[in-house]
Motif scaffolding. Structure first.
Motif, PDB file in Angstrom:
ATOM      1  N   LEU A 323       0.804  -1.220   0.000  1.00 39.66           N
ATOM      2  CA  LEU A 323       0.000   0.000   0.000  1.00 39.66           C
ATOM      3  C   LEU A 323       0.840   1.274   0.000  1.00 39.66           C
ATOM      4  CD1 LEU A 323      -2.635  -1.081   2.682  1.00 39.66           C
ATOM      5  CD2 LEU A 323      -2.857  -1.224   0.206  1.00 39.66           C
ATOM      6  N   GLY A 324       2.141   1.140   0.214  1.00 39.63           N
ATOM      7  CA  GLY A 324       2.975   2.330   0.311  1.00 39.63           C
ATOM      8  C   GLY A 324       2.869   2.947   1.695  1.00 39.63           C
ATOM      9  N   GLY A 325       3.349   4.162   1.833  1.00 38.42           N
ATOM     10  CA  GLY A 325       3.369   4.801   3.144  1.00 38.42           C
ATOM     11  C   GLY A 325       2.187   5.694   3.431  1.00 38.42           C
ATOM     12  N   HIS A 326       1.238   5.802   2.470  1.00 40.01           N
ATOM     13  CA  HIS A 326       0.174   6.799   2.643  1.00 40.01           C
ATOM     14  C   HIS A 326      -0.973   6.398   3.565  1.00 40.01           C
ATOM     15  CE1 HIS A 326      -1.753   4.327  -0.501  1.00 40.01           C
ATOM     16  NE2 HIS A 326      -2.891   4.819  -0.048  1.00 40.01           N
ATOM     17  N   PRO A 327      -1.348   5.105   3.697  1.00 39.58           N
ATOM     18  CA  PRO A 327      -2.498   4.832   4.568  1.00 39.58           C
ATOM     19  C   PRO A 327      -2.213   5.184   6.021  1.00 39.58           C
ATOM     20  CG  PRO A 327      -2.041   2.954   3.139  1.00 39.58           C
ATOM     21  CD  PRO A 327      -0.860   3.871   3.056  1.00 39.58           C
ATOM     22  N   VAL A 328      -3.206   5.737   6.682  1.00 39.42           N
ATOM     23  CA  VAL A 328      -3.102   6.037   8.108  1.00 39.42           C
ATOM     24  C   VAL A 328      -3.412   4.743   8.860  1.00 39.42           C
ATOM     25  CG1 VAL A 328      -3.999   7.441   9.984  1.00 39.42           C
ATOM     26  CG2 VAL A 328      -3.809   8.410   7.689  1.00 39.42           C
ATOM     27  N   THR A 329      -2.437   4.267   9.618  1.00 41.49           N
ATOM     28  CA  THR A 329      -2.518   2.944  10.232  1.00 41.49           C
ATOM     29  C   THR A 329      -2.693   3.059  11.741  1.00 41.49           C
ATOM     30  OG1 THR A 329      -1.122   2.027   8.480  1.00 41.49           O
ATOM     31  CG2 THR A 329      -1.292   0.747  10.494  1.00 41.49           C
ATOM     32  N   SER A 330      -3.427   2.107  12.311  1.00 38.31           N
ATOM     33  CA  SER A 330      -3.577   2.061  13.768  1.00 38.31           C
ATOM     34  C   SER A 330      -3.885   0.642  14.194  1.00 38.31           C
ATOM     35  CB  SER A 330      -4.700   2.996  14.236  1.00 38.31           C
ATOM     36  OG  SER A 330      -5.964   2.517  13.803  1.00 38.31           O
ATOM     37  N   SER A 331      -3.723   0.395  15.503  1.00 34.53           N
ATOM     38  CA  SER A 331      -4.127  -0.878  16.101  1.00 34.53           C
ATOM     39  C   SER A 331      -4.872  -0.589  17.390  1.00 34.53           C
ATOM     40  CB  SER A 331      -2.910  -1.758  16.410  1.00 34.53           C
ATOM     41  OG  SER A 331      -3.292  -2.880  17.195  1.00 34.53           O
ATOM     42  N   VAL A 332      -6.043  -1.191  17.548  1.00 36.86           N
ATOM     43  CA  VAL A 332      -6.836  -0.961  18.763  1.00 36.86           C
ATOM     44  C   VAL A 332      -6.391  -1.852  19.917  1.00 36.86           C
ATOM     45  CG1 VAL A 332      -8.834  -0.247  17.416  1.00 36.86           C
ATOM     46  CG2 VAL A 332      -8.661  -2.617  18.206  1.00 36.86           C
ATOM     47  N   LYS A 333      -5.481  -2.787  19.644  1.00 39.98           N
ATOM     48  CA  LYS A 333      -5.102  -3.740  20.685  1.00 39.98           C
ATOM     49  C   LYS A 333      -4.321  -3.087  21.826  1.00 39.98           C
ATOM     50  CE  LYS A 333      -5.264  -8.007  17.960  1.00 39.98           C
ATOM     51  NZ  LYS A 333      -5.587  -7.534  16.593  1.00 39.98           N
ATOM     52  N   GLY A 334      -3.806  -1.875  21.605  1.00 39.98           N
ATOM     53  CA  GLY A 334      -3.215  -1.150  22.713  1.00 39.98           C
ATOM     54  C   GLY A 334      -4.234  -0.832  23.788  1.00 39.98           C
ATOM     55  N   LYS A 356     -17.560   5.852   9.622  1.00 41.71           N
ATOM     56  CA  LYS A 356     -18.741   6.670   9.912  1.00 41.71           C
ATOM     57  C   LYS A 356     -18.346   8.029  10.493  1.00 41.71           C
ATOM     58  CE  LYS A 356     -23.131   6.691  12.458  1.00 41.71           C
ATOM     59  NZ  LYS A 356     -22.966   8.011  13.094  1.00 41.71           N
ATOM     60  N   HIS A 357     -17.390   8.009  11.427  1.00 38.54           N
ATOM     61  CA  HIS A 357     -17.010   9.242  12.129  1.00 38.54           C
ATOM     62  C   HIS A 357     -15.820   9.944  11.485  1.00 38.54           C
ATOM     63  CE1 HIS A 357     -19.852   8.523  15.376  1.00 38.54           C
ATOM     64  NE2 HIS A 357     -19.405   7.279  15.476  1.00 38.54           N
ATOM     65  N   GLN A 358     -15.254   9.312  10.427  1.00 42.05           N
ATOM     66  CA  GLN A 358     -14.100   9.899   9.734  1.00 42.05           C
ATOM     67  C   GLN A 358     -12.969  10.221  10.723  1.00 42.05           C
ATOM     68  OE1 GLN A 358     -14.219  10.809   5.794  1.00 42.05           O
ATOM     69  NE2 GLN A 358     -15.006   8.844   6.543  1.00 42.05           N
ATOM     70  N   THR A 359     -12.703   9.246  11.562  1.00 47.79           N
ATOM     71  CA  THR A 359     -11.683   9.395  12.589  1.00 47.79           C
ATOM     72  C   THR A 359     -10.930   8.081  12.762  1.00 47.79           C
ATOM     73  OG1 THR A 359     -13.048  11.008  13.783  1.00 47.79           O
ATOM     74  CG2 THR A 359     -11.247   9.985  15.009  1.00 47.79           C
ATOM     75  N   VAL A 360      -9.606   8.166  12.796  1.00 45.72           N
ATOM     76  CA  VAL A 360      -8.771   6.989  13.025  1.00 45.72           C
ATOM     77  C   VAL A 360      -8.333   6.982  14.486  1.00 45.72           C
ATOM     78  CG1 VAL A 360      -6.600   5.835  12.464  1.00 45.72           C
ATOM     79  CG2 VAL A 360      -7.958   6.888  10.644  1.00 45.72           C
ATOM     80  N   PRO A 361      -8.666   5.919  15.234  1.00 44.72           N
ATOM     81  CA  PRO A 361      -8.282   5.867  16.648  1.00 44.72           C
ATOM     82  C   PRO A 361      -6.767   5.809  16.821  1.00 44.72           C
ATOM     83  CG  PRO A 361      -9.997   4.254  16.155  1.00 44.72           C
ATOM     84  CD  PRO A 361      -9.489   4.763  14.845  1.00 44.72           C
ATOM     85  N   MET A 362      -6.311   6.312  17.950  1.00 45.35           N
ATOM     86  CA  MET A 362      -4.891   6.255  18.269  1.00 45.35           C
ATOM     87  C   MET A 362      -4.470   4.836  18.627  1.00 45.35           C
ATOM     88  SD  MET A 362      -4.921   7.917  22.106  1.00 45.35           S
ATOM     89  CE  MET A 362      -3.202   7.537  22.432  1.00 45.35           C
ATOM     90  N   ALA A 379      -0.518   7.836  16.760  1.00 46.85           N
ATOM     91  CA  ALA A 379      -0.175   7.693  18.159  1.00 46.85           C
ATOM     92  C   ALA A 379      -0.467   9.015  18.868  1.00 46.85           C
ATOM     93  CB  ALA A 379       1.296   7.314  18.324  1.00 46.85           C
ATOM     94  N   ALA A 380      -0.465   8.974  20.169  1.00 45.39           N
ATOM     95  CA  ALA A 380      -0.653  10.162  21.015  1.00 45.39           C
ATOM     96  C   ALA A 380      -2.094  10.655  21.052  1.00 45.39           C
ATOM     97  CB  ALA A 380       0.274  11.303  20.607  1.00 45.39           C
ATOM     98  N   ALA A 381      -2.761  10.749  19.899  1.00 46.52           N
ATOM     99  CA  ALA A 381      -4.162  11.201  19.872  1.00 46.52           C
ATOM    100  C   ALA A 381      -4.816  10.695  18.601  1.00 46.52           C
ATOM    101  CB  ALA A 381      -4.239  12.715  19.929  1.00 46.52           C
ATOM    102  N   SER A 382      -6.117  10.419  18.683  1.00 47.99           N
ATOM    103  CA  SER A 382      -6.858   9.996  17.492  1.00 47.99           C
ATOM    104  C   SER A 382      -6.874  11.132  16.478  1.00 47.99           C
ATOM    105  CB  SER A 382      -8.277   9.579  17.876  1.00 47.99           C
ATOM    106  OG  SER A 382      -8.231   8.451  18.742  1.00 47.99           O
ATOM    107  N   ARG A 383      -7.041  10.781  15.206  1.00 52.50           N
ATOM    108  CA  ARG A 383      -6.844  11.756  14.134  1.00 52.50           C
ATOM    109  C   ARG A 383      -8.041  11.806  13.181  1.00 52.50           C
ATOM    110  NH1 ARG A 383      -1.892  10.678  10.171  1.00 52.50           N
ATOM    111  NH2 ARG A 383      -0.816  10.488  12.199  1.00 52.50           N
TER     112      ARG A 383
END
Length: 409
Positions: A323-334, A356-362, A379-383
């Motif tokens: 996918l390259g470096g552009h996708p905004v990635t996260s893991s909820v397992k933290g 739905k909320h157009q937000t990626v969790p931290m 990281a640090a805050a959802s985006r």
């Protein structure tokens, strides 16, 4: 003859997790990055005593004691999540056509809590003390069977078991039932409650669990340079999936579409992922092809991101390569820990909420990103992120991979 992608509408979500007993509570905890790992009194004396237990869940309170006592905890949680999902979708089992409603759930261990408890009775007290309900409470398929009974869903009903990919496999399989025309509605997801001595001790012996004891909130830290293993969790997630025309006809709200599904096998080591994520790559490419999308169309990846050294490295390399470096990635397992067979369903639900909320969790626990994982990890805050398509990755022991493509309605 070319066919276009099939969009299964997600019209209801039910979540029971360590981060909350409802969808709203879990989503809020994930957005705020509140880790749920803590010392678990039930695991006292084991080499690893941490878990992400849904400690506030009470089966008697949720289902009524008369129902709950006949069910393993994983089935109790599945029914609670299933009921919530149906209510959220604005459906009533008394009104729907039951033979057109399926129930497909994923799990890794099923009713192992009951099995371990009754086996202890057998060894300590003798065969006469075993519960006559041991088998129906322990059978892996029972969570789907009992959910079907509870909600009068008389269509196809079974369990998928592909280790930690099980929940995602269930959602992908449910979509195929809708696409084939076999069902109009499918309750799809996963449930896992295997916080028992035999399972935890075995994972600890295998070196899979985090040994970080100084601060439990930092034990689950996906993609962090100091990650050392996952924190075992329990959870249940059920999604209401509908044929799009069925959802439209009743004016249902749609969170997101499940627009693609890909599965593959590493056909390699029984527990270690392929170092380059080649099997996972095949699943991602198959899911994108199924959705008629290109890698450039993917804005967000909800990573499997277990916090184990090998998985996070292999997945990170694969995402960057495909996918390259552009996708905004996260893991909820933290936040949630790793709920094994339920994880893929929990994360599909979170991905739908992200769209739905157009937000990626931290990614909670991520303090110092592993420089070898060259990705844009939140990281640090959802985006806030404008996104139309997202991936939800799930990979399991046995080299079994399942990837879902979710799109904005």
């Amino acid at each position: 003859m070319m066919r276009g992608p099939f969009h299964a509408a997600i019209t209801g979500i039910g979540l029971v997790t360590s981060a909350g007993l409802t969808t709203d509570e879990t989503w809020a905890s994930v957005l705020e990055g509140r880790p749920t790992a803590s010392p678990d009194p039930a695991l006292a004396g084991l080499p690893v005593e941490l878990s992400c237990r849904a400690s506030e869940f009470d089966g008697d309170a949720a289902l009524g004691r008369r129902t709950a006592w006949r069910l393993d905890r994983c089935t109790q949680m599945a029914i609670a999540a299933g009921r919530a999902a149906v209510v959220d979708a604005g459906l009533d089992p008394d009104d729907w056509h039951g033979p057109r409603v399926g129930t497909i759930l994923g799990t890794a261990f099923g009713g192992i809590g009951t099995w371990e408890r009754e086996h202890r009775k057998l060894l300590e007290l003798g065969a006469s003390r075993i519960s006559p309900l041991t088998v129906p409470m322990s059978l892996t398929n029972m969570m789907a069977g009992r959910l079907a009974t509870d909600l009068k869903a008389r269509g196809p009903s079974f369990v998928t078991s592909s280790a930690c990919a099980s929940g995602a496999t269930a959602v992908g399989t449910a979509r195929e039932l809708l696409r084939s025309g076999a069902c109009d509605i499918v309750l799809a997801g996963g449930s896992e409650s295997s916080l028992v001595h035999s399972v935890v001790a075995a994972f600890a012996k295998a070196g899979a669990l985090s040994q970080y004891k100084d601060d439990p909130s930092k034990a689950s830290r996906p993609f962090d340079i100091e990650r050392d293993g996952f924190v075992i969790a329990e959870a249940s997630a059920v999604l209401v999936l509908e044929r799009p025309e069925h959802a439209r006809a009743r004016g249902a709200r749609t969170y997101a579409y499940v627009s693609g599904y890909g599965a593959s096998a590493d056909a390699g080591h029984e527990t270690r992922p392929d170092p380059e994520g080649q099997g996972a790559e095949r699943a991602v490419r198959a899911a994108l092809e199924d959705a008629d999308l290109s890698p450039a169309d993917v804005t967000h990846v909800n990573a499997h991101g277990t916090s184990t050294p090998l998985n996070d490295m292999a997945e990170g390399r694969m995402i960057r390569r495909v996918l390259g470096g552009h996708p905004v990635t996260s893991s909820v397992k933290g936040v949630t820990g790793h709920s094994l067979g339920a994880a893929g369903a929990v994360e599909a639900a979170i991905t739908a909420l992200s769209l739905k909320h157009q937000t990626v969790p931290m990614t909670a626990g991520l303090t110092h990103q592993d420089p070898a994982v060259d990705l844009d990890i939140v990281a640090a805050a959802s985006r806030p992120v404008a996104m139309e398509a997202a991936l939800s990755n799930s990979f399991g022991f046995g080299g079994q991979n399942a990837v879902l493509v979710l799109t904005r309605p």
